[in-house]
Design a protein around this motif. Structure first.
Motif, mmCIF file in Angstrom:
data_model
loop_
_atom_site.group_PDB
_atom_site.id
_atom_site.type_symbol
_atom_site.label_atom_id
_atom_site.label_comp_id
_atom_site.label_asym_id
_atom_site.label_seq_id
_atom_site.Cartn_x
_atom_site.Cartn_y
_atom_site.Cartn_z
ATOM 1 N N GLY A 55 0.839 -1.206 0.000
ATOM 2 C CA GLY A 55 0.000 0.000 0.000
ATOM 3 C C GLY A 55 0.870 1.251 0.000
ATOM 4 N N ASN A 56 1.872 1.286 0.845
ATOM 5 C CA ASN A 56 2.753 2.463 0.902
ATOM 6 C C ASN A 56 3.461 2.665 -0.434
ATOM 7 N N HIS A 57 3.898 1.556 -1.010
ATOM 8 C CA HIS A 57 4.596 1.646 -2.303
ATOM 9 C C HIS A 57 3.674 2.209 -3.386
ATOM 10 N N LEU A 58 2.407 1.771 -3.360
ATOM 11 C CA LEU A 58 1.461 2.217 -4.405
ATOM 12 C C LEU A 58 0.798 3.544 -4.040
ATOM 13 N N GLY A 59 1.053 4.025 -2.817
ATOM 14 C CA GLY A 59 0.397 5.261 -2.368
ATOM 15 C C GLY A 59 -1.078 5.029 -2.065
ATOM 16 N N LYS A 60 -1.415 3.835 -1.587
ATOM 17 C CA LYS A 60 -2.828 3.502 -1.320
ATOM 18 C C LYS A 60 -3.000 3.101 0.147
ATOM 19 N N PRO A 61 -4.184 3.355 0.688
ATOM 20 C CA PRO A 61 -4.461 2.879 2.049
ATOM 21 C C PRO A 61 -4.638 1.366 2.079
ATOM 22 N N VAL A 62 -4.640 0.833 3.295
ATOM 23 C CA VAL A 62 -4.821 -0.611 3.472
ATOM 24 C C VAL A 62 -6.055 -0.839 4.335
ATOM 25 N N VAL A 63 -6.878 -1.816 3.946
ATOM 26 C CA VAL A 63 -8.049 -2.186 4.753
ATOM 27 C C VAL A 63 -8.024 -3.703 4.950
ATOM 28 N N CYS A 64 -8.646 -4.133 6.033
ATOM 29 C CA CYS A 64 -8.655 -5.569 6.330
ATOM 30 C C CYS A 64 -10.081 -6.100 6.285
ATOM 31 N N TYR A 65 -10.265 -7.193 5.573
ATOM 32 C CA TYR A 65 -11.578 -7.851 5.496
ATOM 33 C C TYR A 65 -11.437 -9.269 6.027
ATOM 34 N N GLN A 66 -12.397 -9.675 6.843
ATOM 35 C CA GLN A 66 -12.410 -11.051 7.335
ATOM 36 C C GLN A 66 -13.847 -11.542 7.355
ATOM 37 N N ALA A 67 -14.048 -12.789 6.943
ATOM 38 C CA ALA A 67 -15.397 -13.381 7.012
ATOM 39 C C ALA A 67 -15.311 -14.636 7.859
ATOM 40 N N LEU A 68 -16.040 -14.664 8.956
ATOM 41 C CA LEU A 68 -16.126 -15.898 9.746
ATOM 42 C C LEU A 68 -17.381 -16.615 9.286
ATOM 43 N N ARG A 69 -17.191 -17.536 8.347
ATOM 44 C CA ARG A 69 -18.340 -18.224 7.750
ATOM 45 C C ARG A 69 -18.833 -19.324 8.678
ATOM 46 N N PRO A 70 -20.134 -19.633 8.592
ATOM 47 C CA PRO A 70 -20.657 -20.690 9.464
ATOM 48 C C PRO A 70 -20.598 -22.061 8.811
ATOM 49 N N ASP A 71 -20.107 -22.134 7.556
ATOM 50 C CA ASP A 71 -20.289 -23.383 6.803
ATOM 51 C C ASP A 71 -18.981 -24.087 6.470
ATOM 52 N N TYR A 72 -17.910 -23.813 7.218
ATOM 53 C CA TYR A 72 -16.702 -24.599 6.954
ATOM 54 C C TYR A 72 -16.811 -25.915 7.747
#
Ligand code: FAD
Length: 487
Positions: A55-72
């Motif tokens: 992100g720093n290299h590209l000049g972009k922010p960073v966001v985090c996504y997580q999904a705790l699925r019920p079907d694993y």
């Protein structure tokens, strides 16, 4: 490697980077997406750090996504509770580090809307966690098919990046010297990583979907999830990084000094109890090694024995899974030829006892010690190290075929154990059938595969307190062997 930049130049060890979908980062992307799957920590998280460096290299922010699925597979109150215990803390740590946290907590498969593609259409690139078994390889492959930006999976699990060991190793003795050569480079480093340069811009990015309810609230409402409610949470073993660090401190003070002598005691009092924290990425194995080395130094026999387990045996499991396709990891046909041969030779041998999977699950065998171990697994989500080996070996003896034994071990372990569904689990199920081991004297059913017996175990370790705790109705009928009583 995506064109236009080199990971090493960004300060990210390229050996940790698995390229899942090649391509150039999109210049019109709004952010770099860290898709968190298994490393539920901010500190010493190479994947998060790689996302921030990119992100720093590209000049972009960073966001985090997580999904705790019920079907694993095996999703249950136990596993959901352990994960949910730590998610509020994880989200707060991410936000404090300047990375918005977008959590999705669908209560049923119907409520799960795969957001990854939606989020990735606005992303310059996606960075995720690498884990060479269970659902992670499948999730990564599926994502690669739908993404239009590069996808990188980062090895934040092993201290020596798994792919630096160039081939599958036959046993710990083969892997150990290779790792030891690399430890001077990898062990002293606790990766700090850069801070995101666009944190303010990140905070303004619109999520694009309704965020999940607070994980601490949902932790109290597990019945609202479509998951297996018959496997209850282990209240004595809460999840979360703060808990894992507290457990690490307790172990360093009380268990580590005697780890070499007392690690096989069935009470588990001198074991670290950290495998679940390592599995869910609450701790980095390198920081655990650091804590041990700092406390007592490399020469201490407790430290040396502990590092053998944590750094050699553990990474042997990752080595096996890295070089064995996921679908083949739990197949008899992936065993070394001598083990396949000897098990095939004894395929028709009469088994002294044959139990159904349900009988095993309910601790309904003739063997009081085995029943006790299975009872502990059901109730506490763990079996202490030495008895866990015995637990596996008996399943091999009491199943109609070696493949059935593997399937049952994986089912029972992964369903109940907090640390299950891991590369270490896979390596050890296969070890029960001879992987990473040597041939022993030929005998019925097991052939030349290493045997273990409950009677010999009872001679070696004091089982009385264990049987008192976990023996159930069998406990009163359990007799200590004479040899042990004399000792
Ligand atoms: C049949 C069978 C199934 C197993 N299933 C799992 C599993 O699902 N998940 C899992 O993490 N471990 C598994 N193990 C390995 C081992 O039993 C556990 O890692 C250990 O008991 C966890 O307790 P601890 O954290 O207190 O370990 P400690 O004794 O304190 O050891 C420290 C760490 O070293 C590593 N380690 C210890 N023993 C082993 C080993 N034999 N092989 C590889 N790494 C090791 C683990 O990361 C562990 O947390 C299994 C072993 C057998 C024989």
């Amino acid at each position: 490697m995506a064109a236009g930049f080199s990971w090493n130049e960004l300060g990210v060890d390229a050996a940790r980077v698995h390229l899942i979908r090649p391509g150039e980062p999109s210049s019109s992307g709004h952010y770099v997406l860290y898709w968190c799957q298994v490393s539920h920590r901010v500190a010493f998280n190479h994947a998060l750090q790689a996302a921030i460096a990119l992100g720093n290299h590209l000049g972009k922010p960073v966001v985090c996504y997580q999904a705790l699925r019920p079907d694993y597979p095996h999703a249950s109150d136990r596993l959901h509770a352990f994960v949910l215990d730590g998610l509020a803390e994880f989200g707060n740590a991410l936000r404090a580090a300047g990375v918005p946290y977008w959590l999705e907590l669908p209560r049923s498969p119907a409520e799960h809307h795969p957001r990854l593609k939606q989020l990735a259409t606005r992303a310059a690139a996606v960075v995720s966690d690498w884990h060479p078994t269970f659902v992670v390889p499948r999730h990564l492959a599926a994502a690669a098919r739908v993404l239009e930006v590069p996808l990188f999976a980062i090895d934040a699990a092993c201290v020596v990046p798994a792919r630096l060991i160039p081939a599958a190793q036959v046993a710990a003795y083969a892997l150990r010297p290779k790792l030891k050569k690399l430890w001077p480079h990898y062990l002293p480093q606790l990766p700090e990583g850069p801070a995101p340069e666009r944190a303010a811009a990140a905070a303004r990015i619109d999520l694009g979907f309704a965020p999940a309810e607070a994980p601490e609230k949902l932790r109290l409402e597990l019945e609202r999830f479509s998951i297996d409610h018959s496997v209850p949470p282990v209240t004595a073993r809460p999840g979360g990084r703060a808990q894992a660090l507290a457990q690490l401190r307790r172990f360093i003070a009380d268990g580590l000094p005697q780890f070499d002598r007392a690690r096989n005691e069935p009470s588990g009092a001198h074991n670290s109890g950290l495998s679940a924290a390592l599995h869910f990425g609450l701790l980095y194995a390198g920081e655990v090694a650091h804590a041990a080395l700092e406390a007592l130094g490399p020469e201490h026999p407790g430290v040396a024995t502990f590092l053998e387990e944590l750094l050699v045996r553990r990474e042997l499991g990752f080595n096996y899974c890295l070089y064995t396709p996921t679908a083949q990891q739990l197949r008899v046909t992936s065993l070394p030829p001598w083990a396949q041969g000897t098990l095939a030779t004894h395929a028709q041998d009469k088994r002294a006892h044959l139990y159904s999977r349900e009988q095993l699950e309910r601790s309904e065998t003739h063997d009081a010690l085995w029943n006790a171990a299975q009872r502990q697994l059901r109730a506490e989500g763990r079996i202490y190290g030495y008895l866990r080996m015995l637990w596996g070996k008996k399943i091999l003896e009491w199943s109609a075929t070696p493949q059935e034994a593997l399937d049952r071990m994986a089912f029972l372990n992964d369903r109940f154990a907090l640390d299950g569904r891991d590369a270490v689990s896979v390596g050890n199920f296969m070890w029960v059938l001879g992987l990473h081991d040597r041939p022993f004297q030929d005998r019925p059913v097991l052939g030349k595969v290493r045997p273990m017996s409950s009677e010999r175990t009872a001679e070696k370790v004091d089982l009385a307190p264990y049987m008192k705790r976990w023996g159930g109705l069998d406990a009163s009928g359990f007799r200590m062997p004479r040899k042990r009583l004399r000792a």
